[in-house]
Scaffold this motif. Structure first.
Motif, PDB file in Angstrom:
ATOM      1  N   ALA A   8       0.825  -1.207   0.000  1.00  0.00           N
ATOM      2  CA  ALA A   8       0.000   0.000   0.000  1.00  0.00           C
ATOM      3  C   ALA A   8       0.856   1.253   0.000  1.00  0.00           C
ATOM      4  CB  ALA A   8      -0.927  -0.010   1.211  1.00  0.00           C
ATOM      5  N   GLN A  12       9.060   5.657  -3.383  1.00  0.00           N
ATOM      6  CA  GLN A  12       9.055   5.994  -4.804  1.00  0.00           C
ATOM      7  C   GLN A  12      10.396   6.560  -5.253  1.00  0.00           C
ATOM      8  OE1 GLN A  12       5.889   8.638  -6.033  1.00  0.00           O
ATOM      9  NE2 GLN A  12       6.389   8.427  -8.201  1.00  0.00           N
ATOM     10  N   GLU A  47       4.758   2.860 -11.675  1.00  0.00           N
ATOM     11  CA  GLU A  47       4.085   1.624 -12.046  1.00  0.00           C
ATOM     12  C   GLU A  47       5.014   0.649 -12.751  1.00  0.00           C
ATOM     13  OE1 GLU A  47       0.995   0.688 -11.202  1.00  0.00           O
ATOM     14  OE2 GLU A  47       1.058   2.509  -9.968  1.00  0.00           O
ATOM     15  N   PRO A  71       1.923   6.700  -0.491  1.00  0.00           N
ATOM     16  CA  PRO A  71       0.880   5.687  -0.727  1.00  0.00           C
ATOM     17  C   PRO A  71       0.893   5.337  -2.216  1.00  0.00           C
ATOM     18  CG  PRO A  71       0.021   7.540   0.543  1.00  0.00           C
ATOM     19  CD  PRO A  71       1.361   7.948   0.058  1.00  0.00           C
ATOM     20  N   ARG A  72       0.854   4.061  -2.527  1.00  0.00           N
ATOM     21  CA  ARG A  72       0.959   3.656  -3.934  1.00  0.00           C
ATOM     22  C   ARG A  72      -0.094   4.347  -4.804  1.00  0.00           C
ATOM     23  NH1 ARG A  72       2.976  -0.157  -7.210  1.00  0.00           N
ATOM     24  NH2 ARG A  72       4.095  -1.231  -5.554  1.00  0.00           N
ATOM     25  N   ILE A  73      -1.331   4.445  -4.315  1.00  0.00           N
ATOM     26  CA  ILE A  73      -2.395   5.010  -5.141  1.00  0.00           C
ATOM     27  C   ILE A  73      -2.259   6.523  -5.309  1.00  0.00           C
ATOM     28  CG2 ILE A  73      -4.024   3.188  -4.560  1.00  0.00           C
ATOM     29  CD1 ILE A  73      -5.386   5.153  -2.646  1.00  0.00           C
ATOM     30  N   LYS A  74      -1.332   7.139  -4.538  1.00  0.00           N
ATOM     31  CA  LYS A  74      -1.098   8.575  -4.655  1.00  0.00           C
ATOM     32  C   LYS A  74       0.341   8.878  -5.054  1.00  0.00           C
ATOM     33  CE  LYS A  74      -5.156  10.224  -3.509  1.00  0.00           C
ATOM     34  NZ  LYS A  74      -5.951  11.111  -4.403  1.00  0.00           N
ATOM     35  N   SER A  77       2.767  11.250 -10.192  1.00  0.00           N
ATOM     36  CA  SER A  77       2.596  10.853 -11.591  1.00  0.00           C
ATOM     37  C   SER A  77       3.711  11.433 -12.457  1.00  0.00           C
ATOM     38  CB  SER A  77       1.245  11.356 -12.110  1.00  0.00           C
ATOM     39  OG  SER A  77       1.257  12.775 -12.207  1.00  0.00           O
ATOM     40  N   VAL A 100      -4.893   9.185   1.878  1.00  0.00           N
ATOM     41  CA  VAL A 100      -5.698   7.987   1.589  1.00  0.00           C
ATOM     42  C   VAL A 100      -6.356   7.369   2.809  1.00  0.00           C
ATOM     43  CG1 VAL A 100      -4.408   7.376  -0.462  1.00  0.00           C
ATOM     44  CG2 VAL A 100      -3.625   6.560   1.754  1.00  0.00           C
ATOM     45  N   ALA A 104      -3.552   3.439   5.110  1.00  0.00           N
ATOM     46  CA  ALA A 104      -2.231   3.627   4.519  1.00  0.00           C
ATOM     47  C   ALA A 104      -1.209   3.993   5.575  1.00  0.00           C
ATOM     48  CB  ALA A 104      -2.288   4.707   3.445  1.00  0.00           C
TER      49      ALA A 104
END
Length: 435
Positions: A8, A12, A47, A71-74, A77, A100, A104
């Motif tokens: 989760a 990065q 990703e 958090p992976r989903i945030k 980009s 999140v 998380a």
């Protein structure tokens, strides 16, 4: 057995835009194509990144060695990263939780890295494909001299050093062909009393004056050094660069290169701001009997000129024992080939030179890999000699063909390419510097 669920929270991988010199080393070496760039920044796709860390050691500035717990989903980009001038501040656990939710934050203490994925490239049929970057070494030859790096730069005590232009000479014929300008210059910079030790195969960053369209200072542009370690003029604290005036991009669209045009227009006595030096692996061997095979296109000839000139000076002084030099040099036409005249004047007993031109009117296209295959018998012998070192420099499009040519030379000679390719990488004997 079920595969583990993705973490989760991830650490990065990010590139620091303040330090990055846009040399393309990270993108060219990434086995999963996680790194990309635009006209301003190099960025990492969270990703795709599988934490192989192949890009860490070759980075000349350390700009690639940066991370943020997210958090992976945030995760940041690519679009966000491309706008950065500086790295974002590390988020606290509370800030991550606010993105999140508490779940998380609870997982944040583990910061598990993503499971590595296969690095073997596949074609659409599922068959393994040849990948040149897998054989490029990130360590220098065992006998290479010690390289000094990052003496000047954003994170150094002194941000830049001022160099004075003492020479600016065109080294290609004047003119255009099919809209392509091939105005290439040999530029000499003198550092006076300021320390700036360099070796063949290293590079520097030029900081163009002024600002970009957004009003931000221009990023430094990287150029390979074209002179040997004791200077373009022996005994002086100077170096030379090979710079082509950029008037269009790789798609043929008109664009005026900021740094290349600034440098090509300089007059003797002008000054420039420099950072660096950079590079710790694309260095030449110094032990007796070491052979050097150089493969380049266009301004990729700069480090090859430096290595050749250092060997020539050693040979003249009687201080170097043996060792072959072989050069494969490509361009669209003879007129676009830097240093064509001087290269022809070097004795054959000193350097074995082969030219390849891909746009000569009335002649079939011929590339450096074609010239290499014509000398397959000699290259097969050199591939088996542990004292042979290979250097590839030029446009990225040449790299795959060149390494594949080495593969084919070995295979056709009945040699085990897997063993040879692994040894070339492990022993610092195959170096790829393409852009």
């Amino acid at each position: 057995m079920n595969a583990p669920a993705p973490a989760a929270v991830i650490k990065q991988h990010l590139i620091d835009p303040e330090i990055c010199i846009r040399c393309n080393t990270c993108e060219s070496i990434c086995p999963v194509q996680a790194i990309t760039h635009d006209s301003r920044n190099y960025v990492v796709d969270a990703e795709k990144c599988n934490w192989c860390n192949d890009c860490i050691s070759p980075c000349p500035t350390g700009s690639i060695d940066n991370y943020r717990t997210m958090p992976r989903i945030k995760a940041y980009s690519l679009a966000e990263q491309l706008t950065w001038d500086t790295l974002p501040v590390e988020l606290s656990a509370a800030e991550r939780a606010a993105l999140v939710g508490d779940e998380a934050a609870d997982v944040a203490t583990t910061e598990t890295e993503p499971e590595p994925v296969s690095e073997t490239p596949m074609d659409p049929t599922g068959q393994e494909t040849f990948k040149s970057a897998a054989y490029g070494s990130i360590i220098p030859p065992w006998s290479a001299a010690h390289a000094y790096t990052n003496l000047y730069g954003p994170k150094a005590a002194q941000k830049t050093v001022t160099a004075t232009v003492t020479g600016n000479v065109r080294v290609t014929e004047v003119g255009q062909q099919v809209g392509h300008d091939y105005d290439t210059h040999h530029i000499v910079l003198d550092f006076g009393a300021m320390p700036f030790p360099v070796l063949e195969g290293q590079s520097i960053g030029i900081v163009p004056p002024g600002t970009d369209a957004q009003g931000r200072p221009h990023h430094p542009r990287q150029y390979s050094i074209a002179s040997p370690r004791n200077g373009e003029r022996p005994g002086y604290n100077n170096l030379s660069l090979t710079i082509k005036r950029v008037l269009e991009d790789h798609s043929g669209q008109p664009v005026r290169g900021v740094a290349s045009n600034f440098m090509c227009d300089l007059q003797v006595g002008d000054t420039v701001e420099v950072i660096g030096p950079f590079g710790t692996s694309f260095l030449m061997p110094n032990h007796p009997k070491s052979n050097i095979v150089m493969i380049c296109t266009g301004t990729g000839s700069a480090p090859m000129r430096a290595m050749t000139e250092w060997r020539r000076r050693l040979r003249q002084s009687g201080k170097f024992e043996g060792g072959k030099l072989m050069l494969f040099f490509g361009a669209r036409t003879q007129a676009e080939l830097p240093y064509f005249g001087p290269l022809q004047n070097l004795p054959r007993v000193f350097i074995d030179t082969h030219f390849a031109f891909s746009r000569t009117p009335g002649q079939p296209k011929r590339y450096v890999q074609d010239a290499m295959r014509e000398r397959a018998a000699d290259l097969a012998v050199l591939l088996q000699d542990p004292n042979t070192y290979f250097y590839v420099c030029g446009l990225k499009s040449m790299e795959e063909g060149v390494v594949l040519a080495l593969h084919d030379v070995a295979t056709q000679a009945g040699l085990n390419w897997d063993a040879i390719g692994a040894a070339l990488k492990r022993e610092g004997r195959l170096h790829l510097e393409t852009y």
